[in-house]
Design an enzyme around this catalytic site. Sequence first.
Site, PDB file in Angstrom:
ATOM      1  N   GLU A 259      -0.212   2.331  -7.039  1.00 44.53           N
ATOM      2  CA  GLU A 259      -0.218   1.168  -7.272  1.00 44.53           C
ATOM      3  C   GLU A 259       0.814   0.569  -8.065  1.00 44.53           C
ATOM      4  OE1 GLU A 259      -2.369  -0.677  -5.451  1.00 44.53           O
ATOM      5  OE2 GLU A 259      -3.230   0.929  -4.646  1.00 44.53           O
ATOM      6  N   GLU A 288       4.414  -0.953   1.377  1.00 39.88           N
ATOM      7  CA  GLU A 288       3.915   0.409   1.299  1.00 39.88           C
ATOM      8  C   GLU A 288       4.942   1.356   1.153  1.00 39.88           C
ATOM      9  OE1 GLU A 288       0.768   1.364   0.941  1.00 39.88           O
ATOM     10  OE2 GLU A 288       0.064  -0.431   1.225  1.00 39.88           O
TER      11      GLU A 288
END
Length: 493
Positions: A259, A288
């Site tokens: 994250e 991502e």
Amino acid sequence: MSADVAFTELMDYQRQTEALAQVMGRLSWDQETVMPRGAAEQRAEEMAALEGVLHARRTDPRLAEWLELAEPEDEEDEAQLRLIRRSHERATKVPGRLAQEIARVTSAAQGIWAEARAADDVSMFLPTLTEVIRLKREEAAALAGGRDRYDALIDDYEPSATAASISAIFDRMRPRLVALREAVLGAEVQPQPLTGHFGLEAQVRMARDLAATFGYDWTRGRMDMAVHPFSSGSGSDVRITTRVVEADPFNCFYSTIHEVGHAAYELGIDPDYALTPIGAGVSMGVHESQSRIYENQLGRSRAFTGWLYGRMSERFGDFGIADAEAFYATANRVQSGYIRTEADEVHYNLHIMMRFDLERGLIRGTLEPEDLEEAWNARFLEDFGVAVDRPSHGMLQDVHWSVGLFGYFPTYALGNVYAGCLMKAIRAAVPDLDDQLARGDTSGATGWLRENLQRHGGLYRPHETVTRACGFEPTEEPLLDYLEEKFRGIYRL
């Protein structure tokens, strides 16, 4: 109205829209972290109301007038106009009633999913999932205009990608991934699993330290707990979440690093772009790439896990792993687990390929919601050789479908592909990278990513963003080469 005035009025209007979208994002963050359970019904109405405001702004007829008159002066202006035009065209295809209903239902669905997951009861969630899919099919049809409905949803997360282009990538990846998995699982050398008890408070302290190690700016962020870890926000307020399993600190540590990768992207964007269309990550595939490269190519590297082994030994004492090399193998242990977010790098993309096929069927109508559990379990057994033992290890494990994120899953695998290319470029640009990582210094890699990719935000298109950073066209080859070299080394193949 002159072109200059049109552009100025358009950008002023857009900044207000972007600010309201950030407020809505904060409501979503609150819902997944600290909102009282009893507030779910009211929050669904709040989300629907705010979505109604945003949809009205995104479809305002003045946008078409401003876009017709405004003229760009540089590439930044061109990108702003391109993204505003794209948003306006997509928003005008979706009725306001439908946009609000999707916001209301998916807000409520999130809490229903969490309760069903905790109870391991698909029947608790199935009626709501059925309604979400009905609404997303309607939205997809409105957006598609006769094109493939699933492609229309992918375009929300990875503009210009299609199911066909993604399938082609997956078809090229699958044989090498399956062959590597079979070789690894059949190897004589098998790393030992991590065992022991790792307390919640100690894990959270370590996770905060890891976030700082990877450059997270605590003056512009915070960390909270969530059922499914996520990052939220952009500009000067970018928050992360994690979760703790006291028998498995890797769950917390690598979720946190993952994250932080997302957050670093948003925090690294040129501050002049704040509250404009180019002031956020350009696509979820590129996003991502940042979270996966932080988590895996950096966080699970031999050099960094050597440093992490020392820090964990200081914090937790003897936890049964003999030395740093054994710890590196344990941190990269390959096994056919149920959970995507805990999957090793060899299996991870296979999890995504399965979800890609299932959700494509759900949107196209070749798979109905009431048949999803059976289809999931059969496909999982076929792909992983393990029978799903309970729904929370199966179709209830991911939050994505409850909140309507259809078309999102394939971007995880695209992110891995991009990350493989970016890591190849980083190693060429930072020759002493391993020496840095062995000292717990990630700045060489994270600084390169910030300068070459993150700061641009949405200035360039996704494929161009990665190509400009790497200096070559992205393909799956660098990722597959990296995986084979790494895991054949660990398993002495």
